[in-house]
Design a protein around this motif. Structure first.
Motif, PDB file in Angstrom:
ATOM      1  N   HIS A   1      79.192  61.810  36.991  1.00 45.13           N
ATOM      2  CA  HIS A   1      79.782  62.917  37.752  1.00 45.13           C
ATOM      3  C   HIS A   1      80.406  62.405  39.054  1.00 45.13           C
TER       4      HIS A   1
ATOM      5  N   ASN B   1      83.600  60.254  38.325  1.00 44.68           N
ATOM      6  CA  ASN B   1      84.765  61.072  37.980  1.00 44.68           C
ATOM      7  C   ASN B   1      85.354  61.764  39.210  1.00 44.68           C
ATOM      8  N   SER B   2      84.507  62.187  40.120  1.00 47.65           N
ATOM      9  CA  SER B   2      84.989  62.948  41.273  1.00 47.65           C
ATOM     10  C   SER B   2      85.431  62.058  42.434  1.00 47.65           C
TER      11      SER B   2
ATOM     12  N   GLU C   1      74.397  61.731  36.643  1.00 47.82           N
ATOM     13  CA  GLU C   1      74.786  61.902  38.045  1.00 47.82           C
ATOM     14  C   GLU C   1      75.826  60.853  38.451  1.00 47.82           C
TER      15      GLU C   1
END
Length: 199
Positions: free
Chosen positions: A147, A150-151, A144
């Motif tokens: 993720h 990266n975003s 998590e």
């Protein structure tokens, strides 16, 4: 007294528009790509109310944590030495430079992070969570956290930091951890912590 206030008020009315206009910066929104080149580990002390950089290599076994950083070292050194990389935001009309943040975007995504305990070479990735730097999760799992990391680009610097907290204490008296990050371009970067003496 009113006679003194009137010239001050008139002066402010005349000067204020130029001051407000001089504070407006036209920053270049162009994103700057960077490549992850180096990984480092900084020990953290998790024994107090807040995480802080560790002052020694001796940590409580229930409070082991470290910050794993990956960066573009050449671009990071240039960015930190550039004098206009701060947040004042004034233009040259008031004798101060217009300071704009550069939006940095990594050319690679982080695919996976693997953590091993040394000297046993035992994989312990599942024993770590990320420290709560994200809005909705106090201690997100590593997938998590990756993720969300990266975003969340673009970044203010060509570097990404992820603080990892050990959830199950090691039973040894001293330990090291090696962290390997797998990148979307097929490369991997590895960093090894200093020896941690547990008490």
């Amino acid at each position: 007294m009113r006679i003194v206030k009137l010239p001050i008020l008139i002066g402010l009315i005349i000067i204020l528009p130029s001051l407000v206009g001089s504070c407006i910066c036209e920053c270049d929104p162009t994103e700057v790509a960077f490549n992850y080149q180096e990984a480092t580990i900084t020990l953290m002390d998790n024994s107090g109310d807040f995480l802080a950089p560790a002052l020694t290599d001796t940590l409580y076994r229930e409070a082991v944590a470290f910050t794993f950083s990956i960066s573009d070292t050449s671009l990071l050194a240039h960015t930190l030495s550039t004098p206009n990389h701060n947040s004042l935001g004034w233009s040259t009309a008031v004798a101060v430079s217009c300071d704009c943040f550069v939006p940095f975007v990594p050319s690679q995504q982080i695919d996976q992070i693997m953590i091993k305990e040394l000297p046993s070479e035992r994989e312990v990735t599942s024993l770590f969570v990320a420290e709560g730097t994200f809005d909705e999760w106090l201690y997100p799992s590593l997938p998590e956290a990756i993720h969300r990391l990266n975003s969340s680009a673009p970044y203010d610097f060509p570097q990404v930091d992820l603080t990892l907290v050990l959830t199950t204490p090691s039973e040894t008296m001293e330990v090291q951890y090696t962290v390997e990050v797998l990148l979307s371009d097929g490369r991997s970067l590895t960093a090894t912590s200093p020896t941690i003496y547990l008490q």
